[in-house]
Design a protein around this motif. Structure first.
Motif, PDB file in Angstrom:
ATOM      1  N   THR A 198     -25.778  74.402  44.260  1.00  0.00           N
ATOM      2  CA  THR A 198     -24.957  75.201  45.166  1.00  0.00           C
ATOM      3  C   THR A 198     -25.707  75.500  46.457  1.00  0.00           C
ATOM      4  N   PHE A 199     -26.960  75.855  46.334  1.00  0.00           N
ATOM      5  CA  PHE A 199     -27.730  76.201  47.530  1.00  0.00           C
ATOM      6  C   PHE A 199     -28.053  74.981  48.377  1.00  0.00           C
ATOM      7  N   ILE A 200     -28.125  73.822  47.765  1.00  0.00           N
ATOM      8  CA  ILE A 200     -28.287  72.599  48.548  1.00  0.00           C
ATOM      9  C   ILE A 200     -27.052  72.388  49.421  1.00  0.00           C
ATOM     10  N   THR A 201     -25.878  72.668  48.856  1.00  0.00           N
ATOM     11  CA  THR A 201     -24.636  72.569  49.628  1.00  0.00           C
ATOM     12  C   THR A 201     -24.605  73.609  50.735  1.00  0.00           C
ATOM     13  N   TRP A 202     -25.030  74.833  50.421  1.00  0.00           N
ATOM     14  CA  TRP A 202     -25.052  75.886  51.427  1.00  0.00           C
ATOM     15  C   TRP A 202     -26.021  75.551  52.558  1.00  0.00           C
ATOM     16  N   TRP A 203     -27.084  74.839  52.222  1.00  0.00           N
ATOM     17  CA  TRP A 203     -28.044  74.447  53.249  1.00  0.00           C
ATOM     18  C   TRP A 203     -27.348  73.654  54.349  1.00  0.00           C
ATOM     19  N   LYS A 204     -26.416  72.799  53.949  1.00  0.00           N
ATOM     20  CA  LYS A 204     -25.672  71.995  54.926  1.00  0.00           C
ATOM     21  C   LYS A 204     -24.872  72.897  55.853  1.00  0.00           C
ATOM     22  N   SER A 205     -24.233  73.917  55.302  1.00  0.00           N
ATOM     23  CA  SER A 205     -23.426  74.821  56.137  1.00  0.00           C
ATOM     24  C   SER A 205     -24.308  75.616  57.094  1.00  0.00           C
ATOM     25  N   LEU A 206     -25.500  76.005  56.650  1.00  0.00           N
ATOM     26  CA  LEU A 206     -26.414  76.727  57.532  1.00  0.00           C
ATOM     27  C   LEU A 206     -26.965  75.811  58.619  1.00  0.00           C
ATOM     28  N   ASN A 207     -27.161  74.550  58.275  1.00  0.00           N
ATOM     29  CA  ASN A 207     -27.625  73.584  59.278  1.00  0.00           C
ATOM     30  C   ASN A 207     -26.561  73.364  60.352  1.00  0.00           C
ATOM     31  N   GLN A 208     -25.299  73.324  59.943  1.00  0.00           N
ATOM     32  CA  GLN A 208     -24.206  73.196  60.914  1.00  0.00           C
ATOM     33  C   GLN A 208     -24.215  74.390  61.873  1.00  0.00           C
ATOM     34  N   LEU A 209     -24.421  75.581  61.314  1.00  0.00           N
ATOM     35  CA  LEU A 209     -24.469  76.783  62.152  1.00  0.00           C
ATOM     36  C   LEU A 209     -25.677  76.744  63.076  1.00  0.00           C
ATOM     37  N   ARG A 210     -26.815  76.311  62.557  1.00  0.00           N
ATOM     38  CA  ARG A 210     -28.025  76.211  63.374  1.00  0.00           C
ATOM     39  C   ARG A 210     -27.804  75.286  64.561  1.00  0.00           C
ATOM     40  N   ASN A 211     -27.154  74.150  64.318  1.00  0.00           N
ATOM     41  CA  ASN A 211     -26.915  73.188  65.392  1.00  0.00           C
ATOM     42  C   ASN A 211     -25.994  73.756  66.459  1.00  0.00           C
ATOM     43  N   LYS A 212     -24.996  74.530  66.037  1.00  0.00           N
ATOM     44  CA  LYS A 212     -24.115  75.159  67.016  1.00  0.00           C
ATOM     45  C   LYS A 212     -24.899  76.139  67.887  1.00  0.00           C
ATOM     46  N   CYS A 213     -25.790  76.906  67.241  1.00  0.00           N
ATOM     47  CA  CYS A 213     -26.601  77.864  67.997  1.00  0.00           C
ATOM     48  C   CYS A 213     -27.559  77.141  68.936  1.00  0.00           C
ATOM     49  N   ALA A 214     -28.206  76.093  68.430  1.00  0.00           N
ATOM     50  CA  ALA A 214     -29.204  75.376  69.222  1.00  0.00           C
ATOM     51  C   ALA A 214     -28.588  74.660  70.414  1.00  0.00           C
ATOM     52  N   HIS A 215     -27.299  74.296  70.304  1.00  0.00           N
ATOM     53  CA  HIS A 215     -26.628  73.583  71.391  1.00  0.00           C
ATOM     54  C   HIS A 215     -25.706  74.508  72.184  1.00  0.00           C
ATOM     55  N   TYR A 216     -25.924  75.823  72.030  1.00  0.00           N
ATOM     56  CA  TYR A 216     -25.237  76.832  72.837  1.00  0.00           C
ATOM     57  C   TYR A 216     -23.718  76.762  72.686  1.00  0.00           C
ATOM     58  N   ASP A 217     -23.280  76.464  71.486  1.00  0.00           N
ATOM     59  CA  ASP A 217     -21.851  76.363  71.211  1.00  0.00           C
ATOM     60  C   ASP A 217     -21.318  77.734  70.796  1.00  0.00           C
ATOM     61  N   LEU A 218     -20.015  77.888  70.884  1.00  0.00           N
ATOM     62  CA  LEU A 218     -19.342  79.115  70.463  1.00  0.00           C
ATOM     63  C   LEU A 218     -19.568  79.356  68.978  1.00  0.00           C
ATOM     64  N   VAL A 219     -20.008  80.552  68.588  1.00  0.00           N
ATOM     65  CA  VAL A 219     -20.228  80.828  67.165  1.00  0.00           C
ATOM     66  C   VAL A 219     -19.363  81.961  66.624  1.00  0.00           C
TER      67      VAL A 219
END
Length: 313
Positions: A198-219
């Motif tokens: 489950t946490f491996i799957t959640w890691w993917k969702s956190l990575n998606q959020l990280r990328n949005k933050c790193a690329h200055y996207d709307l969060v």
């Protein structure tokens, strides 16, 4: 299905400002133009969109000014920074455990491209391509220390190569490893063996959020992808999270991702004050915005900060 042709022409900053001021009738185009010279027209447009009274029409709620959208943009900018701060702690802890556990198995783990007995047989081909890419990339690494080590040694140890991994690549490694190894890594991060997948799957969702933050996207006002059903059910059954006052679309909101970050931070860094920094930023959300825009669009319901899960003083 055929698509329409995009017919909008290129617009100068001046024309962009004049166009926006057809919606913000009480704003000075010159003032708007100054902002647009530093913030892309379409980026600021993401923050104007919620002020529409009907998403299908370009009509804004009464009283909407350009500064309303700009204030939400500035809030989102600060929110991204505090999210990245929390994710950095989690990412660094994960990188540390990957380096430690894989280094313990083999000092040159990443050089075992084929027939690596620690990789799932069904993913061995993917591991081969992945590990070769990681090794090849070392020659272009901009870190002075790592580049010097690469120039000096025929092979670099696992604990040095691990420092070059991205958050997404760490998630890939967890998926390639045999369960007993990936579970061992996650257990060091406070995750029970029975919930490692489950946490491996959640890691993917956190990575998606990280990328949005790193690329200055709307969060803050974004609809996030669904979790796998079993993973979302587990999230909802976690004692503290289960009792949260949640919106119906909880799994698609920023609030669900921030809940995972805080849940994980408490296990990695029990003395973390990230929750307090998050509250401080959220308290700066602009008040009395037109179109009844509030933090509810991010999944935060009234009184969220009084719930025991967030442990806010």
């Amino acid at each position: 299905m055929s698509k329409d042709t995009y017919n909008e022409s290129y617009k100068t900053f001046e024309k962009q400002a004049l166009l926006l001021c057809t919606f913000f009738r009480h704003d000075n185009p010159k003032d708007v133009e100054k902002v647009l010279r530093n913030i892309n027209y379409y980026q600021i447009g993401l923050y104007i969109y919620p002020f529409r009274i009907d998403p299908s029409q370009d009509i804004l709620a009464d009283g909407t000014r350009f500064n309303h959208a700009l204030s939400v943009y500035n809030f989102d900018k600060q929110l991204r920074l505090v999210i990245l701060d929390g994710l950095e702690t989690i990412e660094t802890a994960m990188k540390t455990q990957i380096a430690y556990e894989l280094g313990k198995i083999d000092k040159f783990f990443f050089y075992q491209h084929t027939n690596n007995q620690n990789i799932l047989l069904s993913r061995s081909n993917k591991w081969t391509k992945f590990s070769e890419k990681i090794i090849t990339r070392l020659s272009r690494n901009g870190n002075t220390y790592i580049h010097r080590m690469y120039e000096k040694y025929e092979k670099l140890p696992t604990w040095i190569i691990s420092e070059t991994l991205t958050m997404g690549e760490m998630g890939q490694i967890l998926n390639y490893l045999k369960p007993q190894i990936s579970h061992s890594i996650l257990m060091k991060l406070g995750i029970m063996r029975s919930r490692a997948n489950t946490f491996i799957t959640w890691w993917k969702s956190l990575n998606q959020l990280r990328n949005k933050c790193a690329h200055y996207d709307l969060v803050w006002n974004t609809r996030y992808p669904d979790f796998e059903h079993r993973d979302f059910e587990y999230l909802n059954r976690l004692g503290a999270i289960q009792n949260l006052n949640k919106p119906d679309d909880f799994q698609n909101t920023l609030y669900s991702r921030l809940s995972i970050i805080w849940f994980w931070l408490q296990r990695i860094h029990p003395n973390s004050k990230w929750n307090c920094r998050l509250q401080q930023i959220l308290n700066t959300f602009p008040k009395n915005l037109p179109n009844n825009i509030t933090l509810k669009k991010a999944g935060f319901l009234n009184g969220w900060d009084t719930e025991s899960f967030w442990n806010l003083p």
